[in-house]
Each structure stands twice: as structure tokens, then as C-alpha cells.
Design an enzyme around this catalytic site. Structure first.
Site, PDB file in Angstrom:
ATOM      1  N   GLU A 107     151.479 -37.899  16.584  1.00 24.74           N
ATOM      2  CA  GLU A 107     151.601 -37.624  17.387  1.00 24.74           C
ATOM      3  C   GLU A 107     149.876 -37.329  17.446  1.00 24.74           C
ATOM      4  OE1 GLU A 107     154.912 -34.933  18.398  1.00 24.74           O
ATOM      5  OE2 GLU A 107     153.449 -34.176  17.847  1.00 24.74           O
ATOM      6  N   LYS A 118     164.122 -30.161  16.711  1.00 19.85           N
ATOM      7  CA  LYS A 118     163.444 -30.906  16.493  1.00 19.85           C
ATOM      8  C   LYS A 118     162.917 -30.573  15.179  1.00 19.85           C
ATOM      9  CE  LYS A 118     159.154 -32.731  16.919  1.00 19.85           C
ATOM     10  NZ  LYS A 118     158.045 -33.282  18.222  1.00 19.85           N
ATOM     11  N   ASP A 129     146.432 -30.685  19.563  1.00 25.44           N
ATOM     12  CA  ASP A 129     147.630 -31.065  19.556  1.00 25.44           C
ATOM     13  C   ASP A 129     148.321 -29.575  19.611  1.00 25.44           C
ATOM     14  OD1 ASP A 129     150.207 -32.119  20.287  1.00 25.44           O
ATOM     15  OD2 ASP A 129     149.923 -33.402  19.113  1.00 25.44           O
ATOM     16  N   ASP A 183     157.534 -40.324  23.175  1.00 26.60           N
ATOM     17  CA  ASP A 183     156.979 -38.836  22.374  1.00 26.60           C
ATOM     18  C   ASP A 183     158.382 -38.148  22.473  1.00 26.60           C
ATOM     19  OD1 ASP A 183     156.172 -36.526  22.217  1.00 26.60           O
ATOM     20  OD2 ASP A 183     155.226 -35.878  24.175  1.00 26.60           O
TER      21      ASP A 183
END
Ligand code: AMP
Length: 571
Positions: free
Chosen positions: A145, A68, A168, A6
């Protein structure tokens, strides 16, 4: 060996599939969460994880975080004298996780399943894949994800639930997915989200409250050190509010200490606009999946920010029931990635689960529409692959040129949902030569193929001549070629990585340096002497003395952080 990773905005985790279950990989500090931070040490070696996070405050010019968010763009980040692309910084995180997994397993790790937000664009996915390659990992699969989160729960409650909604909320992104597990097939029915909404925005909301309520001047916003200390105080307060009803933010401005007490009501008020933004993607996903919330069997929470009681309350009221919290929301995505890695390695225990996924947005071309004999309206978006179609998928549509004897067609490829291409994202251009014939004989078949990794391929074929342009989408700004990736792999391999077995010492030192900057007066002087003492102990290279010395040093720092008038709060 293949592992699940992850690769998060704030933290990254690795997990492996062993003896029929997913297992998290501890890093050199024995922790499963590795902060997604990179820093260059004084001797030029690379620090990854907590030590690097500590140095964000003390050495911002040598440290990087939140990269990211820039994956797939051309932005570079400067660390000292060197420029890094976001893929390279991500590669350094991946390398560190790879080394942790190798230490745990005692064998080389060469392949990985890496998770990405469902909303990642084609360019962002390719950048993630490139980061894997630069870390010396073959990326077996990019897994969305939320799909990973549901897969972790699917394993957990095998057979019990069928329809999941995964909520999420990570550090920087928000994803909602609706998935169905039916007769061993995990299918994504819909996904929606917001690429610029996450836990960090809640921190920013608290920072703004502090600035306003304490009437602090705008010029302080330019003081990077101050803003970082304020953000650290806000992060601490946010976390404290996850376990108790009130928290205090303290920050020094010059000689004066500014304090703000925060309770749930203030937090709720400060974050009201963010909470509102969490609703729209949920509603859109339900609409796309053609479901009412009462038809969901389970609401799965993923991402560290769903630990916030405020967010849990919102989820509970939105769905009229409590979400599932059996698995840790920070860990569930990595566990799911390990399940997928196990599937790839064909573990017998996983035989019955098959994954299918969806395209997260519509993909198509720009077209002109003839209004009448004279008038043409150009720039319309014509989708070939509709949002939320199960992948892999391949679709063909036929197009004709606007004029007789046209020498070529230039296809402009876009992703998005807007009617006009100007409001969508341009992915690339594909040109195909035409045989200079009348319009009716110049039909071109355009094929879009979207694979399970979310990568798009476009092919155009002139029907009459069968001439084909198979295409690599051009002009994806910011993407590296295979040769460039190989070059980066080499240059990253030449970087000196801080030795893994000494990370613990280095992390405590970096932490002490941060605390030193936050302390004042006598306390600062005293801490300076302690740091010096610990450095001298390290210089002896006497491992038997260093280990207990470090534990003592660490507990002293714990105490200091708990009981003093430091700026910021415990992390
Ligand atoms: P992730 O990207 O899933 O690691 O999520 C990280 C985000 O979760 C960051 O914004 C953290 O501030 C937030 N977070 C982690 N733990 C907590 C907590 N106990 N309370 C509130 N937010 C948290």
C-alpha cells in the site's frame, strides 16, 4: 483490461489507467469508496458496500465487516446459515469492484493489481491472491500500500521529489515506508508498521471514554446492538472533529439519553496511547533506511484516518514540516495501484518508472548452536533474508546436521526479528533426506527466494548428492489449495448478487431501516409509514416514478439524520 484495487479494511476502491492518468471507478451509487462490508439480504442475495454497512446495525447476524483483519487465518464468519472465509468475503468485494469497472469501461476486466499492507505476512498475501482468483480476477501483482501511495505521488510530481515517507493510517493497519524515486526507479528503502493500529482504534478509545465518563455498567458491553450504536456515535464524532472543534455523542440506554461533549483536548487525551504508538514504526523505518527526518523530501499521507487533525498535528511536529495533501488520503493507494496496472499494461506514458520493493520482515530458519562438546542450545533464529532487503531476492546458506549419520534434516522456517524462533512466526517445515554420512559430508544448501509479490519459496539441496527438495512451504495454517479455491470460485458464482442497477434503492431502504431502529416514538411511527410508502413505490416497478421517489426518500432521510435526536451522528 487490468485494474488497480485498494482492498481496504473499512473501504475499498478501484481505479483504472486511462488516457495517461489514473482514474477512480465509481460504484453503483456513484461513490468511489465502497465500504468493505457484506450482508445477506432477506431473499438470500448478497449486498456489498453501503447497503451492507447499514445492515451491520440492523442485521448484525447477516452482515460482516473488518474481515481483512482475519485474512490468512482459519477464522470463518457466519452470515445466516452460511460460513464464509475472509477470502470469500473479500472476493465478494472484489467482484463488486470488478463489475463497477466493467460498467465504466464497457469491457470485461480480467486482471488486477491489488494492494496489501506492507506488513502482510506470507499467509495473508496468499489469502489476498486467492480472494482475487475467487472473484475471477488474475492477480497480476500484489503491491504494498505505501508503495502505491508513493507511486501516485511520484506520478503527480514527476521529477520534483526524490525521498518520500509514506504515513499510511487506515481503518485497521498502520504502515510507514521510506521510498526513493531516482532516475525513474522507485525503490523502497525501509518499511515498518503495526498490524493492529488504525482509525477503528480511535473509535474504540472514544467508546471507552463514553462508557467511563457516563459511568455505564459493564454488562452493556455484551449488548451487541448497543455497542454498535455507541461505535457509530463515536465514528460520527471522530469525523465531525476532523472538520470542527467540537462534537456530541448521544446514545440511548433504555429510555434515558446519555450525552458526551467531545472537544479536541478530550480526544487528544483519550487517544494519547494510540498517538504514542504511531511514533515507534516511524523511528524504526528511519533507522533502517539510515536517514534523518530532515533528509526526507516529502511526507505523504494515506489512509482515511490521516484526515484527523490530531494525526496531522503529530506528523507535523514529528517531522517539523507539513505533510503533502494534494491527493486525497483515502484515494491515493488506489490511484497508485492503477499506475502499477498501467505499468503492467505497458502504457508508454509510464515507461520510465520501474518499481522495486523490499521484504518487510526477516525470513530464516531455526538452528541449534553448539556451546561446547556436550551442550547444544536449540531454537535460535538464523535469518537468510534480512528485513528491508530489496526484492526479488534469493539467498543461499549452508547448514550441516548435528550428528553423524543423521537420516534427515528438518528445516523450520520462520519470519520475524526475534533472536529465538519461539518469538517469531512459524511459516512451515521442509524435510530433506540425508545420505547417512559423517557430518562433514552432509552439508545442505538452503535457498530462500522472495518474489515481488512477497511470496516465499524455500529449496534445500544436499551438496554431495545434489538431491533437492524444492518446496512449497507446508503447514501454513488456513491456506486453501488451488482445488479449494476453484471450488469456492464456483460456489461464490452461484450466490445471487443483488442487481447493480437497483443498489441505490436497496441502500436507501437499508439506511431507513437503521434509522428506524435508532428513532423512537412518533418519529419512528412516521418513518415506518414512509418506508412502507417507498416499498410500495418499488413494487410498482415503474422506473420513471421510482427515480424521483427515491431522491425524495433520500433527502427526507438526510434531513432526519441531520436534525433529530437520533443516537449517533452523521456519517
Ligand atoms: P481506510 O482504511 O483508508 O479507508 O481508512 C478508514 C479509516 O479512516 C476509518 O477508521 C475511518 O473512520 C477513518 N476516516 C475516514 N474519514 C475520516 C475523517 N473525515 N475523519 C477522521 N477519520 C476518518
Amino acid at each position: 483490461m487490468i485494474i488497480g484495487i485498494d482492498l481496504g479494511t473499512t473501504n475499498s476502491l478501484a481505479a483504472v489507467w486511462r488516457e495517461g492518468r489514473a482514474e477512480l471507478v465509481p460504484n453503483a451509487l456513484g461513490e468511489v469508496l465502497t465500504p468493505s462490508c457484506v450482508s445477506l439480504d432477506g431473499d438470500g442475495s448478497v449486498l456489498v458496500g453501503r447497503a451492507a454497512r447499514e445492515r451491520l446495525q440492523t442485521h448484525p447476524e447477516l452482515s460482516a465487516a473488518l474481515f481483512k483483519r482475519y485474512m490468512g487465518s482459519q477464522k470463518t464468519l457466519r452470515l445466516g446459515r452460511r460460513e464464509f472465509r475472509p477470502e470469500e468475503l473479500s472476493a465478494l468485494i472484489l467482484k463488486s469492484l470488478k463489475a463497477d469497472a466493467e460498467a465504466l469501461l464497457g469491457e470485461p476486466v480480467t486482471e488486477a493489481v491489488i494492494t496489501v499492507p506492507a506488513y502482510f505476512s506470507d499467509a495473508q498475501r496468499k489469502a489476498t491472491r486467492a480472494a482475487g482468483q475467487m472473484a475471477g480476477l488474475k492477480v497480476e501483482r500484489l503491491l504494498n500500500e505505501p508503495t502505491a501511495a508513493a507511486l501516485a505521488y511520484g506520478m503527480h510530481h514527476r521529477g520534483a521529489e526524490t525521498r518520500f515517507l509514506v504515513f499510511d493510517l487506515g481503518g485497521g493497519t498502520f504502515d510507514v515506508s521510506i521510498l526513493e524515486l531516482f532516475e525513474g526507479v522507485m525503490e523502497v528503502r525501509a518499511s515498518a508498521g503495526d498490524n493492529f493500529l488504525g482509525g477503528e482504534d480511535f473509535v474504540q478509545a472514544l467508546v471507552e471514554q463514553f462508557m467511563q465518563r457516563r459511568n455505564l455498567p459493564d454488562r452493556l458491553r455484551k449488548d451487541a446492538g448497543f455497542m454498535q450504536r455507541l461505535a457509530a456515535a463515536a465514528e460520527g464524532a471522530k469525523r465531525t472533529l476532523s472538520v470542527q472543534a467540537g462534537a456530541t455523542m448521544r446514545v440511548h440506554v433504555g429510555d434515558e439519553e446519555q450525552v458526551l461533549e467531545i472537544d479536541e483536548a478530550l480526544l487528544e487525551q483519550a487517544c494519547a496511547p494510540l498517538l504514542k504508538r504511531l511514533r515507534a514504526p516511524v523511528e524504526r523505518a528511519l533507522r533502517d533506511a539510515n536517514l534523518r527526518s530532515s533528509q526526507l523530501d516529502n511526507i505523504v499521507l494515506a489512509g482515511g484516518a490521516t484526515r484527523m487533525p490530531l494525526v496531522r498535528k503529530l506528523v507535523t511536529t514529528m517531522f517539523g514540516r507539513f505533510p503533502a495533501v494534494d491527493l486525497n488520503p483515502d484515494e491515493v493507494v488506489a490511484l497508485g495501484a492503477a499506475v502499477q496496472a498501467g505499468l503492467k499494461a505497458r502504457d508508454a506514458a509510464l515507461d520510465e518508472v520501474v518499481m522495486t520493493d523490499v521484504a518487510p520482515y526477516s525470513l530464516g530458519v531455526g538452528v541449534s548452536v553448539r556451546l561446547d562438546e556436550q551442550a547444544v542450545s536449540s531454537g535460535h533464529f538464523d535469518p537468510l533474508i534480512e528485513r528491508n532487503s530489496p526484492v526479488p531476492i534469493s539467498r543461499v546458506k549452508t547448514y550441516v546436521p548435528m550428528q553423524d549419520r543423521q537420516s534427515e534434516i528438518e528445516l523450520q522456517i520462520y519470519q520475524g526479528e526475534a533472536r529465538m524462533v519461539r518469538d517469531n512466526i512459524h511459516l512451515g517445515t521442509l524435510s530433506i533426506a540425508l545420505p547417512r554420512l559423517p557430518i562433514s559430508e552432509c552439508a545442505v544448501d538452503v535457498r530462500f527466494t522472495y518474489d515481488v509479490n512477497g511470496l516465499l519459496e524455500v529449496e534445500a539441496m544436499v551438496q554431495k548428492t545434489q538431491a533437492r527438495e524444492t518446496l512449497v512451504i507446508e503447514g501454513n495454517p488456513g491456506l486453501l489449495t488451488e482445488a479449494q479455491i476453484a471450488e469456492k470460485l464456483q460456489s461464490l458464482a452461484e450466490l445471487k448478487i443483488h442487481p447493480r442497477d437497483r443498489m441505490d434503492n436497496r441502500t436507501q431502504l437499508a439506511r431507513a431501516e437503521r434509522l428506524y431502529e435508532q428513532c423512537r416514538g412518533e418519529q419512528r411511527e412516521w418513518l415506518g409509514a414512509q418506508i412502507l410508502r417507498f416499498e410500495r413505490l418499488l413494487a410498482t416497478q415503474d422506473d420513471r416514478a421510482i427515480a424521483p421517489g427515491r431522491r425524495e426518500f433520500e433527502s427526507m432521510l438526510d434531513q432526519l439524520e441531520r436534525h433529530t435526536m437520533l443516537d449517533g451522528a452523521p456519517r
